[in-house]
Design an enzyme around this catalytic site. Structure first.
Site, PDB file in Angstrom:
ATOM      1  N   GLU A  81       8.920  -2.951  17.466  1.00  0.00           N
ATOM      2  CA  GLU A  81       8.005  -3.169  16.403  1.00  0.00           C
ATOM      3  C   GLU A  81       6.837  -3.791  17.008  1.00  0.00           C
ATOM      4  O   GLU A  81       5.556  -3.449  16.704  1.00  0.00           O
ATOM      5  CB  GLU A  81       8.423  -4.516  15.460  1.00  0.00           C
ATOM      6  CG  GLU A  81       9.567  -3.932  14.700  1.00  0.00           C
ATOM      7  CD  GLU A  81       9.482  -2.847  13.502  1.00  0.00           C
ATOM      8  OE1 GLU A  81       8.209  -2.333  13.477  1.00  0.00           O
ATOM      9  OE2 GLU A  81      10.415  -2.447  12.884  1.00  0.00           O
ATOM     10  N   GLU A  94       9.092   1.389   6.264  1.00  0.00           N
ATOM     11  CA  GLU A  94       8.435   2.379   7.332  1.00  0.00           C
ATOM     12  C   GLU A  94       8.286   3.757   7.103  1.00  0.00           C
ATOM     13  O   GLU A  94       7.507   4.564   7.438  1.00  0.00           O
ATOM     14  CB  GLU A  94       9.935   2.183   8.433  1.00  0.00           C
ATOM     15  CG  GLU A  94       9.803   0.907   9.355  1.00  0.00           C
ATOM     16  CD  GLU A  94       8.903   0.919  10.425  1.00  0.00           C
ATOM     17  OE1 GLU A  94       8.144   1.996  10.606  1.00  0.00           O
ATOM     18  OE2 GLU A  94       8.490  -0.236  10.806  1.00  0.00           O
ATOM     19  N   GLU A 135       7.340   8.296  14.033  1.00  0.00           N
ATOM     20  CA  GLU A 135       7.717   7.556  12.802  1.00  0.00           C
ATOM     21  C   GLU A 135       8.375   8.539  11.800  1.00  0.00           C
ATOM     22  O   GLU A 135       9.374   8.142  11.144  1.00  0.00           O
ATOM     23  CB  GLU A 135       6.226   7.288  11.764  1.00  0.00           C
ATOM     24  CG  GLU A 135       5.318   6.304  12.729  1.00  0.00           C
ATOM     25  CD  GLU A 135       5.698   4.660  12.551  1.00  0.00           C
ATOM     26  OE1 GLU A 135       6.890   4.609  11.665  1.00  0.00           O
ATOM     27  OE2 GLU A 135       5.238   4.018  13.119  1.00  0.00           O
ATOM     28  N   HIS A 163       7.021  -6.718  10.574  1.00  0.00           N
ATOM     29  CA  HIS A 163       8.408  -6.326  10.960  1.00  0.00           C
ATOM     30  C   HIS A 163       8.695  -7.196  12.480  1.00  0.00           C
ATOM     31  O   HIS A 163       9.831  -7.524  12.646  1.00  0.00           O
ATOM     32  CB  HIS A 163       8.498  -4.806  11.206  1.00  0.00           C
ATOM     33  CG  HIS A 163       8.250  -3.952   9.847  1.00  0.00           C
ATOM     34  ND1 HIS A 163       8.327  -2.893   9.802  1.00  0.00           N
ATOM     35  CD2 HIS A 163       8.489  -4.658   8.683  1.00  0.00           C
ATOM     36  CE1 HIS A 163       8.075  -2.668   8.331  1.00  0.00           C
ATOM     37  NE2 HIS A 163       8.268  -3.487   7.707  1.00  0.00           N
ATOM     38  N   TRP A 169       0.832  -1.311   0.072  1.00  0.00           N
ATOM     39  CA  TRP A 169      -0.110   0.006  -0.146  1.00  0.00           C
ATOM     40  C   TRP A 169       0.909   1.291   0.008  1.00  0.00           C
ATOM     41  O   TRP A 169       1.969   1.125   0.389  1.00  0.00           O
ATOM     42  CB  TRP A 169      -0.863   0.028   1.253  1.00  0.00           C
ATOM     43  CG  TRP A 169      -0.235  -0.050   2.603  1.00  0.00           C
ATOM     44  CD1 TRP A 169       0.030  -1.237   3.339  1.00  0.00           C
ATOM     45  CD2 TRP A 169       0.228   1.283   3.418  1.00  0.00           C
ATOM     46  NE1 TRP A 169       0.697  -0.666   4.449  1.00  0.00           N
ATOM     47  CE2 TRP A 169       0.814   0.778   4.498  1.00  0.00           C
ATOM     48  CE3 TRP A 169       0.282   2.359   3.056  1.00  0.00           C
ATOM     49  CZ2 TRP A 169       1.221   1.482   5.357  1.00  0.00           C
ATOM     50  CZ3 TRP A 169       0.773   3.375   4.004  1.00  0.00           C
ATOM     51  CH2 TRP A 169       1.648   3.023   5.183  1.00  0.00           C
ATOM     52  N   THR A 201       5.126  -0.647  18.443  1.00  0.00           N
ATOM     53  CA  THR A 201       4.110   0.221  17.445  1.00  0.00           C
ATOM     54  C   THR A 201       2.923  -0.445  16.976  1.00  0.00           C
ATOM     55  O   THR A 201       1.932  -0.009  16.732  1.00  0.00           O
ATOM     56  CB  THR A 201       5.233   0.785  16.466  1.00  0.00           C
ATOM     57  OG1 THR A 201       6.034  -0.475  16.109  1.00  0.00           O
ATOM     58  CG2 THR A 201       6.181   1.825  16.928  1.00  0.00           C
ATOM     59  N   ASP A 220       1.764  -3.576   9.198  1.00  0.00           N
ATOM     60  CA  ASP A 220       3.243  -3.603   8.731  1.00  0.00           C
ATOM     61  C   ASP A 220       4.010  -3.944   9.784  1.00  0.00           C
ATOM     62  O   ASP A 220       5.016  -4.454   9.825  1.00  0.00           O
ATOM     63  CB  ASP A 220       3.812  -1.969   8.065  1.00  0.00           C
ATOM     64  CG  ASP A 220       3.291  -1.991   6.594  1.00  0.00           C
ATOM     65  OD1 ASP A 220       2.592  -2.606   6.059  1.00  0.00           O
ATOM     66  OD2 ASP A 220       3.805  -0.916   6.329  1.00  0.00           O
ATOM     67  N   GLU A 221       3.664  -3.288  11.108  1.00  0.00           N
ATOM     68  CA  GLU A 221       4.476  -3.310  12.108  1.00  0.00           C
ATOM     69  C   GLU A 221       4.470  -4.744  12.665  1.00  0.00           C
ATOM     70  O   GLU A 221       5.578  -5.388  13.428  1.00  0.00           O
ATOM     71  CB  GLU A 221       3.940  -2.567  13.326  1.00  0.00           C
ATOM     72  CG  GLU A 221       3.931  -0.924  13.057  1.00  0.00           C
ATOM     73  CD  GLU A 221       5.130  -0.124  12.695  1.00  0.00           C
ATOM     74  OE1 GLU A 221       6.087  -0.908  12.649  1.00  0.00           O
ATOM     75  OE2 GLU A 221       4.960   1.167  12.703  1.00  0.00           O
ATOM     76  N   HIS A 259       4.998   5.223   6.799  1.00  0.00           N
ATOM     77  CA  HIS A 259       4.039   5.383   7.948  1.00  0.00           C
ATOM     78  C   HIS A 259       4.026   7.019   8.388  1.00  0.00           C
ATOM     79  O   HIS A 259       3.026   7.377   8.678  1.00  0.00           O
ATOM     80  CB  HIS A 259       4.781   4.623   9.189  1.00  0.00           C
ATOM     81  CG  HIS A 259       4.647   3.013   8.918  1.00  0.00           C
ATOM     82  ND1 HIS A 259       5.316   2.107   9.682  1.00  0.00           N
ATOM     83  CD2 HIS A 259       4.362   2.447   7.909  1.00  0.00           C
ATOM     84  CE1 HIS A 259       5.066   1.078   9.200  1.00  0.00           C
ATOM     85  NE2 HIS A 259       4.587   1.075   8.153  1.00  0.00           N
TER      86      HIS A 259
HETATM   87 FE   LIG Z   1       7.980  -0.224  13.064  1.00  0.00          FE
HETATM   88 FE   LIG Z   2       6.478   2.455  11.934  1.00  0.00          FE
END
Ligand SMILES: [Fe+2]
Ligand SMILES: [Fe+2]
Length: 392
Positions: free
Chosen positions: A225, A172, A134, A261, A91, A228, A257-258, A175
């Site tokens: 990670e 990242e 971020e 990760h 995305w 977040t 996403d976090e 974000h």
């Molecule tokens: Fe992250």
């Molecule tokens: Fe992030």
């Protein structure tokens, strides 16, 4: 069998700002550097707030352990890189924002601003703090490239570790972009103050106390990670409560996403536990004794010297990120890495294991006390919301 050496400092340099307390290894060296440090302190004041950082311990991983990470490059290629998403499948911030090239742009912005009117200031403060965190991404890429044995030596290194770090950074980067543009469009926050805070924060760096040591570094990133993932997940949930489903979607997509990760970084530490259980359990205990500093702990807006503490208090009160979450993350990681089941540890390793298995309970007790204090806290003005007062 690994030894305590894994955590013993090879070099100790004094903090950038005049430090109180801290270790005094090689005092002659500290004094010698102190006189030449005054110029450094002066220049630091110009560009960053006079925050104290800990005595800087460097290169605490013995050089022979560097080979572990070099030999794991093939493993990282096969097991780590698959947790990255191809750019074409990712995305992008624009997918969640009004399209400036479309005829409906102004209407979409108007709708966004209508929805954002319902958002309370305390929630905005949390969202701004998360966005600023971020946006200090250059600091985190730097942090990863301080780690011995895995750093990107050239800026375009073909090792799997370096490929990961660059692609992780690139993921990242979306974000901060998304949150920044969204908050800008709401018209609810003082963008200039926020931008100043970002500039101060990147100028200040961070002090995660990972000592160029990839054991410590990957424990830190595993923790962060997940932290977040939790905080963005909570801001998503709260946005839904205020009826801003678009914002809920934004926070939710970042949280996902976090999570990916987190999976990758915890896998690295899982591998280290497999290869070197004693060294890894000692590293985890060391990080937890020092406490996991939040990445934006040095934040400053040019006005509030305790800005990070105040932001954290609001996040704690709203339940965006709390001491209970900190304890939950620790407990999750201890379980994820099967710390209670480790066998064949040294005496020190056993002690570290015991410490880690009971720590979450102790932190929760401290949290109960913090909660009772939070009820007595007053209000603070936040420059990010034009100096409006927000309940701590
Ligand atoms: Fe992250
Ligand atoms: Fe992030």
């Amino acid at each position: 069998m690994a030894s305590r050496m894994a955590l013993r400092p090879h070099g100790v340099t004094p903090p950038l700002a005049a430090g109180r307390g801290g270790r005094r290894n090689g005092s002659v060296r500290v004094l010698a550097v102190a006189s030449s440090a005054s110029a450094k302190i002066e220049s630091k004041k110009t560009f960053a707030p006079p925050k104290e950082v800990h005595v800087q311990v460097t290169h605490s991983m013995p050089p022979q352990k560097m080979e572990i990470f070099q030999s794991l490059d093939g493993w990282a290629r096969d097991n780590l890189l698959l947790h990255l998403k191809p750019v074409e499948k990712c995305w992008q911030p624009q997918d969640f924002l009004p399209d400036p090239a479309s005829d409906g742009f102004h209407d979409e912005v108007k709708e966004l601003r209508e929805r954002a009117k319902e958002i309370p200031d305390d929630y905005l403060v949390c969202l701004v703090g998360d966005m600023i965190t971020e946006e200090a991404l250059p600091t985190y890429q730097t942090m990863l490239n301080t780690l011995d044995g895995v750093r990107d030596e050239t800026g375009a290194s073909p090792t799997a570790w370096a490929v990961w770090t660059r692609a992780w950074t690139a993921e990242e980067n979306r974000h901060g972009d998304l949150l920044n543009k969204y908050l800008y469009l709401t018209g609810r926050v003082d963008m200039r103050q926020i931008e100043k805070t970002i500039q101060y924060l990147i100028g200040s760096g961070m002090d995660p106390r990972t000592e160029n040591n990839p054991y410590l570094g990957f424990i830190y990133t595993s923790f962060q990670e997940r932290a977040t993932f939790i905080s963005h997940g909570n801001t998503a949930r709260h946005a839904k409560d205020f009826g801003d489903l678009k914002l809920a979607q934004i926070c939710g997509i970042i949280a996902s996403d976090e999570k990916r990760h987190e999976t990758a970084y915890t896998k690295i530490v899982e591998k280290l536990f497999e290869i070197d259980p004693d060294g890894t359990v000692l590293a985890l205990a060391d990080m937890m004794r020092k406490k996991i500093a939040m990445p934006a702990h040095l934040m400053f807006d040019g006005q509030d010297e305790k800005l990070f503490d105040h932001f954290s208090m609001v996040a704690q009160r709203l339940g965006v990120y709390t001491a209970r979450d900190y304890a939950d993350i620790l407990e999750f990681l201890v379980g994820r890495w099967k710390v209670p089941e480790l066998t064949g540890l040294s005496g020190e390793g056993h002690k570290a294991q015991d410490y880690l298995c009971t720590l979450a309970g102790r932190i929760r007790k401290l949290d109960e006390r913090a909660q009772s204090r939070a009820k007595q806290a007053g209000k603070m003005p936040f420059s990010w919301v034009y100096g409006r007062e927000v309940q701590m």
